[in-house]
Design an enzyme around this catalytic site. Structure first.
Site, PDB file in Angstrom:
ATOM      1  N   ASP A 326       2.233 -11.660   0.172  1.00  0.00           N
ATOM      2  CA  ASP A 326       2.506 -10.440   0.903  1.00  0.00           C
ATOM      3  C   ASP A 326       3.915  -9.954   0.815  1.00  0.00           C
ATOM      4  O   ASP A 326       4.894 -10.847   0.759  1.00  0.00           O
ATOM      5  CB  ASP A 326       2.160 -10.719   2.583  1.00  0.00           C
ATOM      6  CG  ASP A 326       2.249  -9.547   3.555  1.00  0.00           C
ATOM      7  OD1 ASP A 326       1.502  -8.734   3.150  1.00  0.00           O
ATOM      8  OD2 ASP A 326       3.251  -9.550   4.393  1.00  0.00           O
ATOM      9  N   GLU A 355       1.964  -8.863  -3.740  1.00  0.00           N
ATOM     10  CA  GLU A 355       1.721  -7.390  -3.159  1.00  0.00           C
ATOM     11  C   GLU A 355       2.855  -6.613  -3.446  1.00  0.00           C
ATOM     12  O   GLU A 355       4.054  -6.615  -3.079  1.00  0.00           O
ATOM     13  CB  GLU A 355       1.552  -7.505  -1.701  1.00  0.00           C
ATOM     14  CG  GLU A 355       1.175  -6.088  -1.111  1.00  0.00           C
ATOM     15  CD  GLU A 355       1.451  -5.770   0.301  1.00  0.00           C
ATOM     16  OE1 GLU A 355       1.104  -4.868   1.057  1.00  0.00           O
ATOM     17  OE2 GLU A 355       2.325  -6.881   0.770  1.00  0.00           O
ATOM     18  N   ASP A 422      -5.071  -2.349   4.241  1.00  0.00           N
ATOM     19  CA  ASP A 422      -3.751  -1.522   4.601  1.00  0.00           C
ATOM     20  C   ASP A 422      -3.985  -0.031   4.386  1.00  0.00           C
ATOM     21  O   ASP A 422      -2.786   0.833   4.115  1.00  0.00           O
ATOM     22  CB  ASP A 422      -2.604  -1.742   3.605  1.00  0.00           C
ATOM     23  CG  ASP A 422      -1.801  -3.259   4.353  1.00  0.00           C
ATOM     24  OD1 ASP A 422      -1.742  -3.256   5.568  1.00  0.00           O
ATOM     25  OD2 ASP A 422      -1.409  -3.860   3.358  1.00  0.00           O
TER      26      ASP A 422
END
Lengths: 558, 558
Positions: A326, A355, A422
């Site tokens: 992340d 990410e 997201d």
């Protein structure tokens, strides 16, 4: 003309593709150049005081609005390479190397570009299995409630309300286990789970305990069963590592709030001054500006050891197959290098997915990640086939840019997606037009890289930006879009059956004067032709000459 | 116009200069663009659904034949940056970011370039002392014979013959100690010694024992005294690590020759097949094609540990200040990252200098070397002021290219040289024209980076390509060119006295219509003007307007 030419050694323009093959690319101004030859040789291969060179013609590999791109592959016998370009226009021939432009080929090797040695240690080498993977992303709180005894207080009946930043529906790991047959039938063979460690929110990106399964999701026994059941079915499983920041209730951060500069964890975070104030704006570094996600100081050795131990723990104890990282781009490169070393030492074919939403080559040089979440491709597909913001020509240009932004083996394992936890859901982004969603899935599945389906997108679920995109999975078949589901299943089959369809097929756009997007994918002797109408109007086109009088099958409709 | 524009995040175009300052550069086509503004902001700083941006004008920083370059410095308060460029020509204004060109500034941050977080761990941070160093390179066999008892068999009287690939003159470490007063008076404060470990050749690049001083040079006691004497005088000392390849007589390689596939060292080298044949061409990887220098397999853990132990041994036991890494570009990056970690853990301000002759940014991103040998600068100075192969304008273009090839802090510690044991001597390269040698030294000393003098160049020694450039140092003052020596001493003084003169001065070329090269160097309030005639004809020029009616000193002649 010269001012538009660009090449950079040791980048997407010049890299070892495997132990013996070098890939070389060149960018030139659009329509400026007729032909390009690579001039190359071993830097130490001299005969009678003359450097010995060879010449090989480069292939054009596409264009964007400003540039043409050229490609060639060579296999240096001693793994060393000096090279330059012979660039031929209608009116002149020039020579381009590290020292710039010359009118005649230089005899001095220092005028050429250099790839000094193809050391296998520096090779970008993702796990072999990734190329053949179709991913499925699950947000555990919303996939299925398999064990109501673990429901948090105030859990709402499944699907009874719109998702909010704080409500709960009781999704858990048992729910996933219960529906593995569904996933197997769908045909996916990789699951990406958003965080499952103890955290206070419903999304779990604010970790409290990195070594504990969130009790609302299950326990280690449930998780172990999930991994085993997946592996039995040939499905790999990837967890989400939130190493950029901790959660507010992470005990070391609570200790900082309590003991301030006297806390033994005061160097675990980036504290700007004391007393540390957990209000907006916080006086410590955080994810974005939220006081609830204090950023880790990964330069602190204890922090590094703590997080690396977490990373190896879940591999050692549960045999997970991948880590999705992340906010990976905000953590230092030095940390990720160490991370790679540690996890690969334990499990060499573990997949590392960062990410990173933007151009990510600095993380993809072989020393850090195997892939990133390929949002630039997401945007291109949605803008073209979803929102019709861009036409077929601009789409070709963007795809050509993305193709030349990364080495080919990097693209082959890119994590391609139409949406995630997201982003708004793909069906909602495209005005509930199921045909457009199908088109977007088709584009996604036929690109280089490995496609990922966000849970529920395959059955036509809707939802806007987070939290809207995190609705409860719909399990009643009559409420699932079965036609879309069959279409997605067919795409997954095609990737498995037809090498040319998926990541290993070479894509070439076919110029034509209709409004249709046409591209061809090739793998060895197999050729597939894609003809795509992203407009609302019917259109027709003559098939490319090479396709007339040939036997062909329609793979989609049979 | 658009096709000529280039920018690349996380490169020489966009980097953290220190913990708080970002440097951003842009390349545009020559004379295409009137003005450039940087548009930038924190990626998470939104007000009322609008991304909050600032604008800052960029400064032109020079041109080459094809391009203009632009620069700006910003200090992102939260160390995160999204940015793009507003590019203004006479006829239009366009916006350039990661997704390409737009006619209006995008509201979508994903259209902008990204520098996600300025992590100090990733900062390029060479030792502080390097910037103020003037280096002196010594080839020990030819500098001074201080201990004749250590002469190899067949040693020739000092300077009695031309150097050959195999002859000896008895130079040694005691000889260096004996002449430290000379070096101190010269003013240098760093010594780079070519290899001193046991080896069979006179150049010692074919190591036999990495943990032993070559007995012809001295022993560990002599070496310890040399380091101590240097440190007493404020002189740092750098050794040469030949880690790309071993010498033929390195015992593990001898073991391979003897025991072939049964040798426990068979994986220490890159053996192609058995039996290993030590003849040309060798059937194992080597430096160039010489069987006498078998290439190490640095992917073998034992080899890595062996070499890293060597690297730390000489720091721990003798407190050396730097490692120069031979043929560094052919060893894998992974090895150098580990190397940096180990040596810096032991001595954080140790200097790491790689031998790389070409563009070296892949080694200079903060994770591997502090500097490389800057031969591209060498070539530019010699071609311009030495051989007159290029004129003043082309020289300006090349210097401008080199300036924009690396981040500024990388340039500040670049290892700049006119020659070494691997090139013909500077006086010989330039037809024994001492005035031209002075000009070249002046150019060298006034560039960003740290200059190195190859032993004897300061007194006008001559010699062609190796072995010619390795003559015995001339110690008889009447045979030394005292005028050249004084000139070099003066340059060294000037670097110490005048901040603007050396690595921290900003260099700007002054346009003029003479044949003269004019540049200005600036540091805070201090300005130096350099007016250089590299032709054989006198010429005159009007001083730039900003220099008229000012008090100025002539620093060279007083």
């Amino acid at each position: 003309m010269k001012a538009t030419i660009y090449h950079r050694p040791k980048s997407e323009d010049a890299y070892a593709y495997d132990k013996s093959t070098m890939h070389i690319r060149l960018r030139t101004g659009k329509n400026h150049v007729r032909k390009v030859n690579l001039i190359y040789g071993d830097p130490y291969d001299w005969t009678k005081n003359q450097w010995v060179t060879s010449k090989k013609e480069m292939t054009p590999t596409g264009s964007d609005a400003q540039h043409d791109f050229w490609f060639v592959e060579v296999t240096p016998p001693y793994r060393r390479l000096r090279y330059g370009f012979e660039i031929i226009t209608k009116t002149e021939t020039i020579y381009y190397g590290e020292s710039g432009f010359l009118d005649t080929p230089s005899k001095d090797t220092s005028d050429y570009f250099c790839f000094p040695f193809m050391n296998p240690a520096d090779l970008f080498s993702p796990p072999e299995w990734v190329k053949d993977t179709v991913w499925y992303q699950i947000f555990p709180e919303r996939f299925a409630n398999g064990d109501p005894s673990r429901n948090p207080e105030g859990t709402l009946p499944w699907g009874s309300a719109a998702p909010t930043p704080t409500n709960h529906f009781g999704g858990d790991l048992q729910g996933i286990i219960d529906h593995l047959d569904y996933l197997q039938e769908l045909g996916i063979n990789g699951i990406y789970l958003t965080p499952i460690f103890e955290a206070s929110s419903n999304h779990k990106y604010d970790t409290i305990d990195y070594l504990k399964v969130d009790p609302h999701f299950g326990d280690k026994t449930t998780f172990k069963r999930l991994v085993d059941e997946c592996h039995k079915r040939g499905i790999r499983i990837m967890l989400d590592a939130v190493f950029n920041h901790a959660g507010f209730y992470f005990p070391p951060f609570q200790d900082v709030l309590k003991n301030q500069q006297h806390s033994k964890y005061s160097d675990w975070f980036h504290l700007r001054d004391f007393p540390v104030r957990a209000e907006e704006p916080p006086n410590y570094d955080t994810f974005a500006f939220t006081p609830f996600m204090p950023k880790f100081n990964t330069e602190n050795e204890e922090v590094r050891e703590y997080l690396l131990n977490v990373a190896t723990y879940w591999i050692k104890e549960f045999d997970i197959d991948g880590w999705r990282l992340d906010v990976a781009n905000e953590v230092d490169h030095a940390f990720w290098r160490e991370f790679r070393k540690r996890v690969k030492a334990l499990k060499p074919d573990l997949y590392i997915l960062g990410e990173v939403w933007h151009n990510s080559l600095p993380w993809l040089a072989g020393d850090q990640f195997d892939a990133v979440m390929n949002y630039p491709l997401t945007n291109a597909i949605i803008d073209f086939a979803g929102k019709q913001k861009i036409g077929q020509q601009r789409f070709e240009h963007v795809i050509t840019q993305l193709t030349h932004m990364y080495p080919i083996h990097v693209q082959q394992v890119a994590f391609n997606l139409l949406g995630s936890h997201d982003t708004p859901r793909i069906l909602t982004q495209t005005d509930n037009d199921v045909a457009r969603v199908k088109l977007q899935f088709l584009l996604l599945f036929s690109q280089r890289g490995t496609p990922c389906i966000y849970y529920g997108d395959e059955i036509g679920m809707t939802g806007g930006q987070d939290p809207g995109c995190r609705k409860c999975m719909v399990w009643e078949e009559e409420e699932q879009n079965q036609e879309l589901l069959s279409f997605v299943k067919r795409l997954i089959q095609l990737r498995k059956q037809e090498k040319a369809f998926g990541t290993e097929g070479d894509l070439t756009f076919v110029e034509n004067d209709s409004s249709l997007l046409i591209y061809q994918k090739t793998y060895e002797n197999q050729q597939l032709l894609f003809v795509i109408n992203s407009t609302d109007q019917p259109d027709s086109v003559q098939l490319p000459v090479s396709w007339t009088n040939r036997n062909a099958n329609d793979l989609l409709t049979g």
